[in-house]
Design an enzyme around this catalytic site. Structure first.
Site, short mmCIF file in Angstrom:
data_model
loop_
_atom_site.label_atom_id
_atom_site.label_comp_id
_atom_site.label_asym_id
_atom_site.label_seq_id
_atom_site.Cartn_x
_atom_site.Cartn_y
_atom_site.Cartn_z
N PHE A 159 0.87 -1.18 0.00
CA PHE A 159 0.00 0.00 0.00
C PHE A 159 0.90 1.22 0.00
CE2 PHE A 159 -2.27 3.42 2.19
CZ PHE A 159 -3.39 3.52 1.39
N GLU A 160 0.74 2.10 -1.00
CA GLU A 160 1.69 3.20 -1.18
C GLU A 160 1.02 4.57 -1.30
OE1 GLU A 160 4.78 2.18 -4.11
OE2 GLU A 160 3.94 0.15 -4.14
N GLU A 161 -0.27 4.66 -0.94
CA GLU A 161 -0.98 5.95 -1.03
C GLU A 161 -0.49 6.93 0.02
OE1 GLU A 161 -3.19 6.97 -3.32
OE2 GLU A 161 -2.80 5.10 -4.39
#
Length: 458
Positions: A150-152
């Site tokens: 998850f890179e948001e």
């Protein structure tokens, strides 16, 4: 508060209890034991038992889409000792890099809030979608690498800069709504505290669900840990999320080289910095034997394959530094022209990558056997972040003749062995308690209980 995820015969239950989770003084983390036991870790001084030792000291793991197999262009990965999923699948029994892990709060490029937008406003605390999605990929007796990607936004408030700056700004706005009389410094302090706590709850709970569904896997987040400028800043920031290192049973830093114009020295500095930090947090916080697998790429942005000089850095350097292996990853975008990409990839594997990987893994295995009796990894004297230069030189040559090709290496023992040559069994002072299959995670609101039927078990 802390989260406890319990797997019973038919359900996955996420429970919040009123027990406080120690932040800095206790080294506790889940361990993939049998389905009816729990690893009760304490501090590094009190508990020496960790995850099972590997059967080989270093692996290269293939994590590319199965495009080439589907197009009937075979890649000879098995000829060179790569680890890969059956049928070359992207998700399988050896590695699962999971992008879709249920609902996450995020803010779109246009400023639209989804699922609350901020972790502090996340409204879907039942995590039922996470259980359902991870349940689809559940593999019986899974002992591979489980990675949540998850890179948001990032776990640490003040590392959300650049395009992620909006999360800091909106967190301050939220704090101002609650505390209108506070000045900017006070609002920032509130925003940081609320962000860090809420991000911890979400990330820890999702990780705990993966650990509960596939307890034998090595679970962690892609891109954690990483460096943040100077060594001091890096350590201070990463120590703030020590809860993540304690809970993780695998560490997966990124060593992607996205700028093809970087010099070799700059690439080496970047790679060694991220690997060093992973080694440090593993040593200070994680369960013993927690594997470190950096993510690396084979091609630059213009699709040029990296040659041996680059492979010596992206694969050879992590091996010298004592990691468990390297994951070679690629996006499906690389395979839009499948025939061309796969044909070129096969040539590269057979002529460059494959022979290099085969030689590297064999050398590290031979070194482990020769120096460490197969009970530890070899670490190059000039690349051990855990030892000073004097200590490395003192250990050099103790386990092998001076003329040996491994004279510049020393042993880093697996957790159940000790001694300069890993020749002595280390007594364990850990205790396995029969408490069901339990994995401890982060904070939730007291009294919050989720009871979700596992779609694959029920």
């Amino acid at each position: 508060m802390r989260v406890v995820v319990v797997v019973t015969g038919l359900v996955v239950v996420v429970v919040a209890t009123a027990l406080s989770l120690p932040d800095h003084d206790v080294k506790s983390a889940s361990s993939p034991l049998s389905s009816s036991s729990v690893y009760q870790g304490s501090s590094g001084d009190d508990c020496d038992e960790g995850l099972p030792p590997p059967d080989r000291p270093f692996y290269v793991v293939w994590n590319h889409p199965d495009t080439c197999k589907r197009n009937r262009i075979p890649l000879h990965l098995d000829h060179y000792g790569f680890i890969f999923n059956k049928n070359r699948l992207f998700l399988g029994e050896e590695i699962q890099t999971l992008y879709n892990t249920g609902l996450w709060p995020n803010i779109s490029e246009t400023g639209e809030f989804f699922n609350g937008g901020l972790p502090q406003l996340f409204t879907h605390h039942d995590y039922s979608e996470t259980v359902e999605i991870l349940g689809r990929y559940r593999t019986e007796n899974f002992t591979g690498l489980g990675i949540l990607d998850f890179e948001e936004w990032r776990a640490i408030y003040d590392t959300n800069f650049g395009i992620m700056r909006k999360y800091q700004d909106e967190s301050i706005k939220l704090a101002k709504q609650r505390y209108p009389s506070y000045n900017k410094k006070e609002l920032t302090m509130v925003a940081e505290q609320e962000w860090d706590q809420a991000a911890r709850e979400i990330m820890s709970t999702k990780l705990a669900i993966g650990q509960a569904l596939m307890p034998g896997g090595h679970w962690g987040y892609y891109g954690y840990p990483r460096t943040w400028g100077s060594k001091r800043n890096t350590q201070l920031r990463n120590n703030r999320i020590d809860w993540l290192w304690r809970q993780s049973t695998g560490l997966y830093p990124s060593i992607y080289i996205k700028d093809p114009n970087m010099t070799e020295s700059a690439i080496a500095e970047f790679v060694s910095g991220n690997v060093e930090e992973a080694v440090r947090v593993q040593d200070e916080f994680s369960p013993p034997n927690t594997p470190i697998y950096p993510y690396a790429m084979l091609q630059s942005g213009d699709h040029i394959f990296f040659q041996v000089d680059h492979l010596k850095i992206s694969l050879g350097l992590p091996a010298k530094m004592g990691t468990s292996g390297v994951i070679l990853w690629a996006s499906s975008n690389r395979y839009k022209n499948a025939t061309r990409q796969c044909s070129r990839m096969r040539v590269h594997i057979d002529n460059v990558l494959g022979p290099y990987v085969e030689n590297l893994t064999q050398v590290m295995a031979d070194c482990s056997t020769t120096l460490c009796g197969g009970h530890g990894r070899c670490v190059h004297n000039s690349h051990d972040v855990l030892l000073g230069e004097t200590d490395s030189q003192r250990l050099s040559g103790l386990c092998t003749p001076r003329h040996s090709r491994f004279r510049d290496y020393h042993c880093r023992c697996y957790s159940d062995w000790e001694g300069a040559c890993c020749q002595t069994v280390r007594p364990s002072r850990c205790h396995k308690q029969q408490q069901g299959n339990v994995h401890e995670g982060g904070d939730l609101q007291e009294g919050h209980v989720v009871n979700v039927v596992n779609p694959l078990i029920g």
